[in-house]
Design an enzyme around this catalytic site. Structure first.
Site, PDB file in Angstrom:
ATOM      1  CB  ALA A   1      -0.797   0.036   1.179  1.00 37.86           C
TER       2      ALA A   1
ATOM      3  N   GLY B   1       0.509  -4.942   0.945  1.00 35.43           N
ATOM      4  CA  GLY B   1      -0.755  -4.854   0.183  1.00 35.43           C
ATOM      5  C   GLY B   1      -0.316  -5.562  -1.563  1.00 35.43           C
TER       6      GLY B   1
ATOM      7  CD  GLU C   1      -2.369  -7.456   3.330  1.00 31.79           C
ATOM      8  OE1 GLU C   1      -2.094  -6.312   2.619  1.00 31.79           O
ATOM      9  OE2 GLU C   1      -2.760  -7.452   4.069  1.00 31.79           O
TER      10      GLU C   1
ATOM     11  CD  GLU D   1       1.903  -5.302   5.866  1.00 33.94           C
ATOM     12  OE1 GLU D   1       2.624  -6.364   6.158  1.00 33.94           O
ATOM     13  OE2 GLU D   1       1.084  -5.308   4.985  1.00 33.94           O
TER      14      GLU D   1
HETATM   15  N1  COA Z   1       4.684   3.081  -0.645  1.00 34.70           N
HETATM   16  C1  COA Z   1       5.003   4.222  -1.085  1.00 34.70           C
HETATM   17  N2  COA Z   1       6.231   4.406  -1.605  1.00 34.70           N
HETATM   18  C2  COA Z   1       6.954   3.146  -1.767  1.00 34.70           C
HETATM   19  C3  COA Z   1       6.575   1.875  -1.354  1.00 34.70           C
HETATM   20  C4  COA Z   1       5.217   2.144  -0.665  1.00 34.70           C
HETATM   21  N3  COA Z   1       5.009   0.716  -0.020  1.00 34.70           N
HETATM   22  N4  COA Z   1       7.381   1.026  -1.875  1.00 34.70           N
HETATM   23  C5  COA Z   1       8.245   1.779  -2.584  1.00 34.70           C
HETATM   24  N5  COA Z   1       8.109   3.242  -2.446  1.00 34.70           N
HETATM   25  C6  COA Z   1       8.669   4.221  -3.241  1.00 34.70           C
HETATM   26  C7  COA Z   1      10.083   4.566  -2.577  1.00 34.70           C
HETATM   27  O1  COA Z   1       9.610   5.462  -1.565  1.00 34.70           O
HETATM   28  C8  COA Z   1      10.855   5.236  -3.509  1.00 34.70           C
HETATM   29  O2  COA Z   1      10.124   6.543  -4.052  1.00 34.70           O
HETATM   30  P1  COA Z   1      11.156   7.688  -4.195  1.00 34.70           P
HETATM   31  O3  COA Z   1      12.225   7.397  -5.365  1.00 34.70           O
HETATM   32  O4  COA Z   1      10.365   8.812  -4.529  1.00 34.70           O
HETATM   33  O5  COA Z   1      11.801   7.891  -3.034  1.00 34.70           O
HETATM   34  C9  COA Z   1      10.611   4.116  -4.688  1.00 34.70           C
HETATM   35  O6  COA Z   1       9.285   3.532  -4.597  1.00 34.70           O
HETATM   36  C10 COA Z   1      11.749   3.329  -4.871  1.00 34.70           C
HETATM   37  O7  COA Z   1      11.829   2.593  -3.794  1.00 34.70           O
HETATM   38  P2  COA Z   1      13.211   2.242  -2.960  1.00 34.70           P
HETATM   39  O8  COA Z   1      13.055   2.188  -1.702  1.00 34.70           O
HETATM   40  O9  COA Z   1      14.145   3.731  -3.328  1.00 34.70           O
HETATM   41  O10 COA Z   1      13.944   1.004  -3.521  1.00 34.70           O
HETATM   42  P3  COA Z   1      14.825   0.230  -3.082  1.00 34.70           P
HETATM   43  O11 COA Z   1      15.172  -0.815  -4.155  1.00 34.70           O
HETATM   44  O12 COA Z   1      15.990   0.654  -2.205  1.00 34.70           O
HETATM   45  O13 COA Z   1      13.931  -0.783  -1.890  1.00 34.70           O
HETATM   46  C11 COA Z   1      12.175  -2.028  -1.272  1.00 34.70           C
HETATM   47  C12 COA Z   1      13.035  -1.638  -2.560  1.00 34.70           C
HETATM   48  C13 COA Z   1      10.940  -2.521  -1.720  1.00 34.70           C
HETATM   49  C14 COA Z   1      12.622  -3.002  -0.261  1.00 34.70           C
HETATM   50  C15 COA Z   1      11.533  -0.803  -0.449  1.00 34.70           C
HETATM   51  O14 COA Z   1      11.014   0.166  -1.332  1.00 34.70           O
HETATM   52  C16 COA Z   1      10.658  -0.876   0.752  1.00 34.70           C
HETATM   53  O15 COA Z   1      10.747  -1.445   1.624  1.00 34.70           O
HETATM   54  N6  COA Z   1       9.281  -0.644   0.391  1.00 34.70           N
HETATM   55  C17 COA Z   1       8.378  -0.681   1.325  1.00 34.70           C
HETATM   56  C18 COA Z   1       7.716  -2.138   1.620  1.00 34.70           C
HETATM   57  C19 COA Z   1       6.551  -2.042   2.459  1.00 34.70           C
HETATM   58  O16 COA Z   1       6.711  -2.051   3.731  1.00 34.70           O
HETATM   59  N7  COA Z   1       5.569  -2.287   1.901  1.00 34.70           N
HETATM   60  C20 COA Z   1       4.186  -2.725   2.898  1.00 34.70           C
HETATM   61  C21 COA Z   1       3.443  -1.512   3.077  1.00 34.70           C
HETATM   62  S1  COA Z   1       2.337  -1.705   4.007  1.00 34.70           S
END
Ligand code: COA
Length: 258
Positions: free
Chosen positions: A66, A111, A114, A134
């Site tokens: 999400a 999400g 999910e 989460e």
């Molecule tokens: N919501 C909003 N933005 C998200 C996102 C999310 N769930 N997941 C990734 N993004 C965004 C990042 O903020 C970043 O945006 P920016 O370039 O404007 O800063 C962009 O997507 C790229 O992500 P980034 O974190 O730079 O990539 P990465 O390769 O370093 O890491 C992940 C990849 C997937 C490990 C990391 O993005 C992450 O942990 N995301 C969240 C996962 C999460 O907790 N999901 C559950 C949500 S309930």
């Protein structure tokens, strides 16, 4: 219909819905959820759509969760509202009378996992990483993940994944039954289409009733009773008449889908 955050393309009975926010790793914001709802509304009504494939744009992510940016400053009531919005979409995907296949082409987190779990079948590419992280945000899964992951992999593994927030790779996901097949990224959509094409040879009416009966595992209805009901409904269909007739006449059935 044109959308801002998703792509929807139909080809030979297969509708491919692509979550298309690659710069945010296809995170599900409210607008994307609303567009997915519209796309499923249209798909359910369109007789040209036989199977739906859901995937993410780019080579890195299916859906990374999400949209965390929309979580800020929510109170309990607003948090519940957000969760309910996700539930409504994912419940309707799970209840979709047409088969829905998730092509998990990279990160499927929170999400995103999910969403994949609400689909009827999951196929992953070998770079995929899946998990419910989460608790790292001080939250719990809110789009059905506590229920669907438990149903798919059992309570112990579900709680381990949810409490540790660990991501697992595609092969481990296959080993625990969370995805059915692992392919290269290049072969992913082809594998999904191969399965879709096989399902399209079968009776659409029977497929619809099978989805409804199997969904009882999760929707709290008595599954054995539901199976009896759905089994009985099949006998009213032209597909049943054609399927049994074709068998007795030693030929392949041509299902009218009614
Ligand atoms: N919501 C909003 N933005 C998200 C996102 C999310 N769930 N997941 C990734 N993004 C965004 C990042 O903020 C970043 O945006 P920016 O370039 O404007 O800063 C962009 O997507 C790229 O992500 P980034 O974190 O730079 O990539 P990465 O390769 O370093 O890491 C992940 C990849 C997937 C490990 C990391 O993005 C992450 O942990 N995301 C969240 C996962 C999460 O907790 N999901 C559950 C949500 S309930």
């Amino acid at each position: 219909m044109s959308y801002t955050n998703i792509l929807a393309e139909i080809n030979q009975g297969i509708l491919r819905i692509t979550v298309n926010r690659p710069d945010k790793l296809n995170a599900l914001n409210k607008e994307t959820i609303s567009e997915l709802n519209s796309a499923f509304d249209a798909a359910e009504k369109d007789d040209a759509v036989r199977v739906i494939i859901v995937t993410g744009s780019g080579l890195k992510a299916f859906v990374a969760g999400a949209d965390i940016a929309e979580f800020l400053n929510l109170n309990t009531e607003q948090g519940m509202g957000l969760s309910r919005t996700g539930h409504l979409l994912l419940n309707r995907i799970e209840a979709c009378p047409k088969p829905v296949i998730a092509a998990v082409n990279g990160f499927a987190l929170g999400g995103g996992l999910e969403l994949a779990m609400a689909c009827h079948i999951r196929i992953a590419s070998d770079n995929a990483k899946v998990g419910l992280p989460e608790v790292t945000l001080g939250l719990i899964p809110g789009y059905g993940g506590t229920q669907r992951l438990t149903a798919l992999v059992g309570k112990s593994k579900a709680l381990e994944m949810i409490m540790t927030a660990d991501m697992i790779d595609a092969n481990e996901a296959k080993a625990i039954g969370l995805v059915s097949h692992v392919t290269t990224q290049q072969d992913l959509l082809g594998k999904c289409e191969e399965i879709a094409n096989k399902i399209m040879l079968r009776s659409p009416v029977a497929v619809k009733h099978a989805i409804a009966a199997v969904n009882s595992v999760i929707d709290g209805r008595n599954g054995f009773e539901r199976e009896i009901e759905e089994f009985g409904k099949c006998f009213e269909s032209q597909d049943f008449v054609e399927g049994t007739k074709a068998f007795l006449e030693k030929r392949k059935p041509v299902f009218p889908g009614k």
